[in-house]
Design a protein around this motif. Structure first.
Motif, PDB file in Angstrom:
ATOM      1  N   TYR A  31       0.806  -1.217   0.000  1.00  0.00           N
ATOM      2  CA  TYR A  31       0.000   0.000   0.000  1.00  0.00           C
ATOM      3  C   TYR A  31       0.842   1.271   0.000  1.00  0.00           C
ATOM      4  CZ  TYR A  31      -3.354  -3.504   1.514  1.00  0.00           C
ATOM      5  OH  TYR A  31      -4.123  -4.628   1.607  1.00  0.00           O
ATOM      6  N   GLY A  32       2.068   1.244  -0.425  1.00  0.00           N
ATOM      7  CA  GLY A  32       2.869   2.456  -0.397  1.00  0.00           C
ATOM      8  C   GLY A  32       4.180   2.307  -1.124  1.00  0.00           C
ATOM      9  N   MET A  33       4.967   3.393  -1.131  1.00  0.00           N
ATOM     10  CA  MET A  33       6.259   3.426  -1.790  1.00  0.00           C
ATOM     11  C   MET A  33       7.368   3.243  -0.764  1.00  0.00           C
ATOM     12  SD  MET A  33       5.292   3.930  -4.902  1.00  0.00           S
ATOM     13  CE  MET A  33       6.743   4.461  -5.806  1.00  0.00           C
ATOM     14  N   ILE A  50       6.300   4.983   2.777  1.00  0.00           N
ATOM     15  CA  ILE A  50       5.331   6.072   2.881  1.00  0.00           C
ATOM     16  C   ILE A  50       3.941   5.532   2.559  1.00  0.00           C
ATOM     17  CG2 ILE A  50       4.667   8.351   2.027  1.00  0.00           C
ATOM     18  CD1 ILE A  50       7.556   8.711   1.076  1.00  0.00           C
ATOM     19  N   ILE A  51       2.973   5.791   3.446  1.00  0.00           N
ATOM     20  CA  ILE A  51       1.589   5.346   3.260  1.00  0.00           C
ATOM     21  C   ILE A  51       0.681   6.572   3.303  1.00  0.00           C
ATOM     22  CG2 ILE A  51      -0.244   3.812   4.055  1.00  0.00           C
ATOM     23  CD1 ILE A  51       2.278   2.316   3.343  1.00  0.00           C
ATOM     24  N   HIS A  52      -0.063   6.818   2.247  1.00  0.00           N
ATOM     25  CA  HIS A  52      -0.995   7.940   2.234  1.00  0.00           C
ATOM     26  C   HIS A  52      -2.204   7.603   3.098  1.00  0.00           C
ATOM     27  CE1 HIS A  52      -3.560  11.174   0.836  1.00  0.00           C
ATOM     28  NE2 HIS A  52      -2.557  11.679   0.131  1.00  0.00           N
ATOM     29  N   THR A  53      -2.612   8.512   3.951  1.00  0.00           N
ATOM     30  CA  THR A  53      -3.731   8.233   4.875  1.00  0.00           C
ATOM     31  C   THR A  53      -5.078   8.256   4.181  1.00  0.00           C
ATOM     32  OG1 THR A  53      -3.710  10.575   5.496  1.00  0.00           O
ATOM     33  CG2 THR A  53      -2.537   9.053   6.932  1.00  0.00           C
ATOM     34  N   PHE A  54      -5.133   8.677   2.911  1.00  0.00           N
ATOM     35  CA  PHE A  54      -6.393   8.653   2.188  1.00  0.00           C
ATOM     36  C   PHE A  54      -6.510   7.413   1.295  1.00  0.00           C
ATOM     37  CE2 PHE A  54      -6.211  13.518   2.411  1.00  0.00           C
ATOM     38  CZ  PHE A  54      -6.896  13.512   3.618  1.00  0.00           C
ATOM     39  N   SER A  55      -5.481   6.603   1.273  1.00  0.00           N
ATOM     40  CA  SER A  55      -5.551   5.392   0.453  1.00  0.00           C
ATOM     41  C   SER A  55      -6.572   4.440   1.051  1.00  0.00           C
ATOM     42  CB  SER A  55      -4.178   4.712   0.366  1.00  0.00           C
ATOM     43  OG  SER A  55      -3.761   4.272   1.630  1.00  0.00           O
ATOM     44  N   ASN A  57      -6.728   1.356   1.811  1.00  0.00           N
ATOM     45  CA  ASN A  57      -6.401   0.324   2.799  1.00  0.00           C
ATOM     46  C   ASN A  57      -5.360   0.772   3.818  1.00  0.00           C
ATOM     47  OD1 ASN A  57      -8.036  -1.971   1.745  1.00  0.00           O
ATOM     48  ND2 ASN A  57      -6.735  -1.721  -0.046  1.00  0.00           N
ATOM     49  N   PHE A  58      -5.225   2.087   4.021  1.00  0.00           N
ATOM     50  CA  PHE A  58      -4.167   2.521   4.930  1.00  0.00           C
ATOM     51  C   PHE A  58      -4.414   2.022   6.350  1.00  0.00           C
ATOM     52  CE2 PHE A  58      -6.820   5.822   6.712  1.00  0.00           C
ATOM     53  CZ  PHE A  58      -6.230   6.125   7.932  1.00  0.00           C
ATOM     54  N   GLU A  59      -5.692   1.908   6.761  1.00  0.00           N
ATOM     55  CA  GLU A  59      -5.995   1.442   8.115  1.00  0.00           C
ATOM     56  C   GLU A  59      -5.526   0.001   8.303  1.00  0.00           C
ATOM     57  OE1 GLU A  59     -10.104   2.074   8.884  1.00  0.00           O
ATOM     58  OE2 GLU A  59      -9.885   4.236   9.187  1.00  0.00           O
ATOM     59  N   ARG A  60      -5.644  -0.801   7.245  1.00  0.00           N
ATOM     60  CA  ARG A  60      -5.171  -2.193   7.326  1.00  0.00           C
ATOM     61  C   ARG A  60      -3.656  -2.223   7.502  1.00  0.00           C
ATOM     62  NH1 ARG A  60      -6.336  -6.221   2.394  1.00  0.00           N
ATOM     63  NH2 ARG A  60      -8.382  -6.376   3.363  1.00  0.00           N
ATOM     64  N   ASP A  88      -0.551  14.329   5.273  1.00  0.00           N
ATOM     65  CA  ASP A  88      -1.559  13.409   4.742  1.00  0.00           C
ATOM     66  C   ASP A  88      -0.988  12.009   4.534  1.00  0.00           C
ATOM     67  OD1 ASP A  88       0.139  14.040   2.720  1.00  0.00           O
ATOM     68  OD2 ASP A  88      -1.368  14.856   1.351  1.00  0.00           O
ATOM     69  N   PHE A  89      -0.020  11.640   5.336  1.00  0.00           N
ATOM     70  CA  PHE A  89       0.588  10.321   5.231  1.00  0.00           C
ATOM     71  C   PHE A  89       1.240   9.957   6.562  1.00  0.00           C
ATOM     72  CE2 PHE A  89       3.986  13.270   4.413  1.00  0.00           C
ATOM     73  CZ  PHE A  89       5.122  12.692   4.978  1.00  0.00           C
ATOM     74  N   PHE A  90       1.543   8.683   6.715  1.00  0.00           N
ATOM     75  CA  PHE A  90       2.436   8.262   7.792  1.00  0.00           C
ATOM     76  C   PHE A  90       3.552   7.442   7.162  1.00  0.00           C
ATOM     77  CE2 PHE A  90      -0.335   4.521   7.660  1.00  0.00           C
ATOM     78  CZ  PHE A  90       0.525   3.465   7.934  1.00  0.00           C
TER      79      PHE A  90
END
Length: 435
Positions: A31-33, A50-55, A57-60, A88-90
């Protein structure tokens, strides 16, 4: 997906995220780069994801990260070091893979090694298998499953193979369909049952096949048209059993001086259906003093170009039939009567040496499923496609027998018959399907 791309496009080599400078692009995870990064204070090089919080499946990913971070500390697993948050990411940092590039950073993953070298050497596969089995043993003992084991997700850190990409890691209570086709059992992919612990081992079996043959997972269980498999008996036997969902425990040997880990046996599929796990030593350990046997020269079956052209279509047909077989086996195991349980109890009481001595329901389940499997084989004995792929599995077992405890002459004779049978089945298939 666009949102995640927009986020990651803000960051490239040379960008700064917190205390980290991005040095090189490693690839895309679940789910990220992922980048190679360096801590500007400690100069430690890490992998940074890097995981975008609007993607979607970011919660998964975040939940998997939280679970994993609690269990990885002080273990042989890939280590998580820092978790941070942006607008807007973690992001989080972890062990960076070794590099196989001479001038640029190329992560040392099994996929990149296979792309460069074609396949692994036998001793390299032994070492990788021991290390990944050990990682899985640790994960499963903590109550979680990986769910996406494939060559891209096997990393080498300080020379040792570890499991990467933790985005799909979950506990046993969360088993929604996830993973990569080809590394997921067909009955799971078909929705017949949920993902289970044993399916991580199924995926590892497919990885071993790719590492040994250099072929993509879609070619399983075929062998390459050229090259030698001498000395690969243990590996073939192992991945064939893992992909069949069977119990297997074998002490592999590696050429380094690391502690030898005894492989955590995969419980038999039939017993797992009843929820029972057990380990049975399969064979005594082979020591380095015993010289390796050399496989006898037998003219191997080689598929024709016409057959190779048909294989993708034929494999799809076989996989559909295999799914039907698993469905039939599952249905056969239902509705166990009290009379059947009573009969099983009487039988097992007379055979206390049976591993299922205390589990009559599991014994009934295994018998019913084995019978359903035999019935399905019998119903499709005139289907050359079904027989072709089943015969290929027999070839795998026989080649493994040449390196195992089956007498060489017996295995050699059987292998000749299997090769001849495979040629006959190819002729029948080409006559029926060739356009």
């Amino acid at each position: 997906m666009k949102m995640m791309e927009n986020c990651t496009l803000k960051y490239d080599v040379g960008s700064q995220i917190g205390d980290y400078t991005l040095l090189a692009h490693c690839g895309k995870g679940a789910y990220g780069m992922v980048f190679l990064a360096e801590n500007s204070i400690t100069h430690q090089k890490v992998a940074l994801k890097i995981i975008h919080t609007f993607s979607q499946n970011f919660e998964r990913e975040l939940k998997g990260l939280q679970q994993y971070q609690q269990i990885c500390r002080g273990t042989n697993l890939l280590q998580i070091y820092h978790v941070g948050k942006g607008e807007d990411f973690f992001y989080y940092t972890m062990d960076a893979a070794d590099s196989i590039g001479e001038k640029e950073y190329i992560p040392k993953t099994l996929a990149n090694i296979l792309q460069r070298d074609g396949k692994l050497q036998i001793e390299e596969i032994h070492a990788m298998t021991e290390s990944i089995f050990d990682c899985l043993k640790t994960l499963h003992s903590k109550g979680v499953m990986h769910r996406d084991i494939k060559p891209e997700n096997i990393l080498y850190v300080d020379g040792l193979a570890v499991l990467g990409d933790i985005g799909l890691i979950t506990d046993h209570g969360q088993t929604t369909l996830a993973g990569t086709p080809g590394f997921i059992p067909p009955e799971v992919l078909a929705g017949i049952r949920d993902y289970e612990t044993k399916d991580d081992f199924y995926a590892l079996g497919k990885v071993l096949y790719c590492a040994l043959t250099g072929l993509p997972v879609t070619q399983y269980p075929s062998f390459p048209a050229s090259g030698t498999l001498t000395g690969a008996g243990e590996i073939i036997k192992l991945y064939t059993k893992l992909c069949a969902g069977e119990k297997f425990e074998l002490p592999l040997k590696s050429g380094n001086s690391r502690k030898k880990w005894y492989i955590f046996g995969v419980a038999a599929m039939l017993i797992l259906v009843a929820g029972i796990f057990y380990l049975i030593p399969e064979s005594p350990e082979v020591t380095a003093d015993i010289p390796e046997q050399t496989a006898p020269e037998i003219p191997a079956y080689q598929p024709s170009q016409a057959m190779l052209d048909l294989l993708p279509e034929l494999r799809q047909h076989y996989q559909q039939l295999e799914t039907q077989m698993y469905t039939a086996m599952s249905e056969a195991s239902k509705n166990i009567s009290e009379q059947e349980i009573a009969e099983a109890e009487r039988y097992l009481a007379q055979h206390p040496e049976n591993p299922l001595y205390c589990y009559p329901q599991a014994w009934i389940t295994s018998r019913k499923m084995e019978q359903a499997k035999a019935d399905f084989d019998r119903q499709h004995q005139n289907d050359p496609v079904w027989c072709y792929f089943r015969n290929q599995q027999e070839i795998s077992f026989c080649i493994a027998g040449l390196q195992g405890d089956i007498p060489a002459a017996e295995a050699q004779s059987k292998l000749r018959d299997l090769y001849r049978r495979q040629g006959e089945l190819e002729a029948a298939i080409l006559k029926k399907y060739q356009k």
